[in-house]
Scaffold this active site. Structure first.
Site, PDB file in Angstrom:
ATOM      1  N   HIS A   1       0.819  -1.211   0.000  1.00 25.71           N
ATOM      2  CA  HIS A   1       0.000   0.000   0.000  1.00 25.71           C
ATOM      3  C   HIS A   1       0.856   1.266   0.000  1.00 25.71           C
ATOM      4  O   HIS A   1       0.351   2.353  -0.239  1.00 25.71           O
ATOM      5  CB  HIS A   1      -0.900  -0.027   1.240  1.00 25.71           C
ATOM      6  CG  HIS A   1      -2.274   0.528   1.026  1.00 25.71           C
ATOM      7  ND1 HIS A   1      -2.907   0.582  -0.199  1.00 25.71           N
ATOM      8  CD2 HIS A   1      -3.167   1.039   1.920  1.00 25.71           C
ATOM      9  CE1 HIS A   1      -4.119   1.109  -0.048  1.00 25.71           C
ATOM     10  NE2 HIS A   1      -4.290   1.397   1.222  1.00 25.71           N
TER      11      HIS A   1
ATOM     12  N   ASP B   1      -0.962   2.550  -5.300  1.00 25.08           N
ATOM     13  CA  ASP B   1      -0.992   1.120  -5.606  1.00 25.08           C
ATOM     14  C   ASP B   1      -2.329   0.760  -6.248  1.00 25.08           C
ATOM     15  O   ASP B   1      -3.297   1.504  -6.131  1.00 25.08           O
ATOM     16  CB  ASP B   1      -0.797   0.306  -4.320  1.00 25.08           C
ATOM     17  CG  ASP B   1      -1.897   0.586  -3.308  1.00 25.08           C
ATOM     18  OD1 ASP B   1      -1.997   1.739  -2.854  1.00 25.08           O
ATOM     19  OD2 ASP B   1      -2.663  -0.335  -2.981  1.00 25.08           O
TER      20      ASP B   1
ATOM     21  N   ASN C   1      -9.376   3.843  -1.675  1.00 31.81           N
ATOM     22  CA  ASN C   1      -9.900   4.809  -0.708  1.00 31.81           C
ATOM     23  C   ASN C   1      -9.112   6.114  -0.652  1.00 31.81           C
ATOM     24  O   ASN C   1      -9.684   7.173  -0.383  1.00 31.81           O
ATOM     25  CB  ASN C   1      -9.992   4.187   0.679  1.00 31.81           C
ATOM     26  CG  ASN C   1     -11.087   3.151   0.758  1.00 31.81           C
ATOM     27  OD1 ASN C   1     -12.101   3.249   0.063  1.00 31.81           O
ATOM     28  ND2 ASN C   1     -10.893   2.142   1.586  1.00 31.81           N
TER      29      ASN C   1
END
Length: 189
Positions: free
Chosen positions: A20, A91, A112
């Site tokens: 991430h 990512d 998100n």
């Protein structure tokens, strides 16, 4: 011309080598290759880089991934950078590991961090560079995979991935989005 290049990731040593944090890894590689030093400031760490009459502000938000929009909105306003000169590096689970995709605009694709940025700046019309992290996880294990540490083989590829993304950012500012996308989006073997 000024550009804000935002690498998405989560702060803290426990996240440093997780999938991430690809955005942070690219900006760290850029800083290392160019002898830049990040300064801790409001909503993140920032460094400046000049290239062919352009100034890049490299930003690693300290707001955690899902609240990255706070940092992006603040620094766009603070530095008087138009949204069309925003480049976000993140990512992407939907791309095989190491695959890179640049787009001038688009949806958040379930990411998100991108979703929060789009909500807080009020548009999807900004460049994003997605770096594939693959999706080799069992059902229900997505979070563990995303915030899990990369394998040794993946870590070995980060420098090459970073070099390509950095070149893509420079191309975006010099030869324009269309040509930059044509170069960066070609699969490298």
């Amino acid at each position: 011309m000024n550009y804000l290049v935002v690498g998405l990731g989560n702060i803290g040593a426990e996240y440093a080598s997780t999938r991430h944090n690809m955005g942070f890894m690219v900006l760290d590689a850029w800083a290392q290759a160019s002898n830049l030093v990040f300064q801790t400031d409001r909503y993140g760490s920032i460094a400046e880089y000049s290239f062919k009459g352009r100034r890049f502000y490299l930003l690693k938000p300290s707001t955690y991934m899902n609240l990255s929009g706070n940092a992006v909105r603040y620094w766009l306003k603070e530095l008087h950078i138009p949204v069309e000169n925003l480049i976000v590096i993140c990512d992407d689970l939907n791309l095989p590991f190491g695959t890179i995709r640049m787009r001038k605009k688009g949806s958040d694709g379930g990411h998100n961090g991108l979703k929060n940025i789009q909500e807080l700046i009020g548009t999807q019309d900004f460049c994003r560079i997605r770096i594939g992290i693959g999706n080799d996880f069992a059902k229900g294990q997505q979070v563990d995979f995303v915030i899990g540490n990369m394998s040794a083989e993946e870590i070995e590829q980060v420098k090459c991935i970073s070099d390509r993304v950095i070149a893509g950012c420079k191309d975006y500012s010099t030869i324009g989005p269309e040509r930059a996308m044509n170069i960066l989006n070609v699969k490298k073997i």
